[in-house]
Design a protein around this motif. Structure first.
Motif, short mmCIF file in Angstrom:
data_model
loop_
_atom_site.label_atom_id
_atom_site.label_comp_id
_atom_site.label_asym_id
_atom_site.label_seq_id
_atom_site.Cartn_x
_atom_site.Cartn_y
_atom_site.Cartn_z
N ALA A 130 3.16 5.70 -19.20
CA ALA A 130 2.14 6.84 -19.21
C ALA A 130 0.76 6.25 -19.31
CB ALA A 130 2.52 8.04 -19.73
N ASN A 131 0.56 5.54 -20.36
CA ASN A 131 -0.74 5.15 -21.04
C ASN A 131 -1.26 4.00 -20.02
OD1 ASN A 131 -0.68 6.91 -23.24
ND2 ASN A 131 0.38 5.25 -24.62
N ALA A 132 -0.24 3.36 -19.68
CA ALA A 132 -0.55 2.15 -18.50
C ALA A 132 -1.19 2.76 -17.09
CB ALA A 132 0.52 1.29 -18.40
N ILE A 133 -0.40 3.87 -16.78
CA ILE A 133 -0.97 4.47 -15.60
C ILE A 133 -2.34 5.09 -15.83
CG2 ILE A 133 -0.57 6.48 -14.10
CD1 ILE A 133 2.42 5.79 -14.29
N MET A 134 -2.39 5.54 -16.99
CA MET A 134 -4.16 6.04 -17.42
C MET A 134 -5.02 5.06 -17.28
SD MET A 134 -3.57 9.32 -19.96
CE MET A 134 -2.82 8.39 -21.27
N ALA A 135 -4.48 3.84 -17.91
CA ALA A 135 -5.56 2.69 -17.93
C ALA A 135 -5.93 2.14 -16.60
CB ALA A 135 -4.80 1.68 -18.98
N TYR A 136 -4.87 1.87 -15.88
CA TYR A 136 -5.18 1.62 -14.27
C TYR A 136 -5.94 2.57 -13.62
CZ TYR A 136 -1.38 -1.98 -14.75
OH TYR A 136 -0.57 -2.93 -15.36
N HIS A 137 -5.83 3.84 -13.81
CA HIS A 137 -6.52 4.74 -13.26
C HIS A 137 -8.11 4.62 -13.48
CE1 HIS A 137 -4.27 7.45 -10.58
NE2 HIS A 137 -3.19 7.26 -11.42
N LYS A 138 -8.28 4.06 -14.87
CA LYS A 138 -9.81 4.04 -15.36
C LYS A 138 -10.30 2.78 -14.84
CE LYS A 138 -11.49 5.92 -18.86
NZ LYS A 138 -12.61 6.76 -18.78
N ALA A 139 -9.43 1.75 -14.58
CA ALA A 139 -9.79 0.49 -14.00
C ALA A 139 -10.50 0.84 -12.49
CB ALA A 139 -8.71 -0.53 -14.01
N LEU A 140 -9.70 1.75 -11.87
CA LEU A 140 -10.23 2.03 -10.49
C LEU A 140 -11.26 2.85 -10.47
CD1 LEU A 140 -6.55 2.41 -9.05
CD2 LEU A 140 -8.00 0.67 -8.69
N ASP A 141 -11.48 3.38 -11.59
CA ASP A 141 -12.74 4.55 -11.38
C ASP A 141 -13.92 3.70 -11.22
OD1 ASP A 141 -11.47 6.62 -11.55
OD2 ASP A 141 -11.44 6.99 -13.73
N GLN A 162 -0.01 -2.32 -21.82
CA GLN A 162 0.92 -1.28 -22.02
C GLN A 162 2.00 -1.13 -21.29
OE1 GLN A 162 -2.37 1.13 -21.49
NE2 GLN A 162 -2.68 1.94 -23.56
N ALA A 163 2.19 -1.46 -20.06
CA ALA A 163 3.16 -1.76 -19.12
C ALA A 163 4.35 -2.63 -19.68
CB ALA A 163 2.94 -1.82 -17.66
N ASN A 164 3.67 -3.80 -20.30
CA ASN A 164 4.78 -4.54 -20.74
C ASN A 164 5.38 -4.05 -22.24
OD1 ASN A 164 4.33 -6.64 -18.89
ND2 ASN A 164 2.60 -7.69 -20.17
N SER A 165 4.84 -3.18 -22.88
CA SER A 165 5.52 -2.80 -23.99
C SER A 165 5.96 -1.40 -23.73
CB SER A 165 4.27 -2.47 -25.03
OG SER A 165 3.26 -1.47 -24.41
N VAL A 166 6.32 -0.94 -22.63
CA VAL A 166 7.15 0.04 -22.09
C VAL A 166 6.32 1.58 -22.39
CG1 VAL A 166 9.51 1.28 -22.00
CG2 VAL A 166 8.99 -1.13 -22.52
N LEU A 202 0.80 -12.27 -24.26
CA LEU A 202 1.53 -13.44 -23.96
C LEU A 202 2.73 -13.74 -24.75
CD1 LEU A 202 -0.95 -15.89 -22.31
CD2 LEU A 202 0.66 -14.18 -21.02
N SER A 203 2.45 -13.44 -26.16
CA SER A 203 3.48 -13.55 -27.09
C SER A 203 4.07 -12.46 -27.53
CB SER A 203 2.89 -14.45 -28.51
OG SER A 203 1.96 -13.42 -29.11
N ARG A 204 3.82 -11.48 -26.66
CA ARG A 204 4.91 -10.17 -26.80
C ARG A 204 4.43 -9.34 -28.18
NH1 ARG A 204 9.79 -12.94 -24.41
NH2 ARG A 204 9.36 -12.54 -22.11
N GLU A 205 3.17 -9.53 -28.64
CA GLU A 205 2.52 -8.87 -29.68
C GLU A 205 1.81 -7.85 -29.20
OE1 GLU A 205 1.71 -11.24 -33.52
OE2 GLU A 205 1.76 -12.78 -32.03
N TYR A 206 2.36 -6.81 -28.73
CA TYR A 206 1.85 -5.83 -27.60
C TYR A 206 0.91 -5.03 -28.61
CZ TYR A 206 4.87 -7.60 -24.32
OH TYR A 206 5.63 -8.36 -23.43
#
Length: 96
Positions: free
Chosen positions: A85-96, A78-82, A46-50
């Motif tokens: 690619a890493n964000a997509i991988m994390a989201y896929h792990k969330a769905l597994d 990761q999406a917030n910190s641009v 939230l404080s942008r210390e990604y």
């Protein structure tokens, strides 16, 4: 290196015992409690210390690798910190 960092943090805590970030850093450096890492990751995001948020969520995931909500939090950070690619991988792990 970790010993020196811990010693420096302890010295900083002695110099200013009211410094909340130093106290939290000491607590986190001496714990394997996933909840502490989650609690730190959210305000860092939230404080942008990604980078700090990502590190906190990754530590929590080391302890709870099958927690879909942690993978989602990591992906959002990761999406917030641009880091798309890493964000997509994390989201896929969330769905597994």
């Amino acid at each position: 290196m970790a010993i020196q960092a811990t010693a420096a943090t302890m010295h900083a805590q002695e110099a200013d015992p009211t410094n909340v970030e130093v106290l939290l850093t000491l607590r986190v450096s001496h714990t394997n409690d996933d909840d502490v890492h989650i609690v730190l990751g959210v305000p860092y995001n939230l404080s942008r210390e990604y980078d700090k948020a990502i590190a906190s969520f990754q530590k929590a995931l080391n302890l709870k690798p099958h927690d879909y909500s942690l993978w989602n939090k990591l992906g959002a950070t990761q999406a917030n910190s641009v880091q798309s690619a890493n964000a997509i991988m994390a989201y896929h792990k969330a769905l597994d």
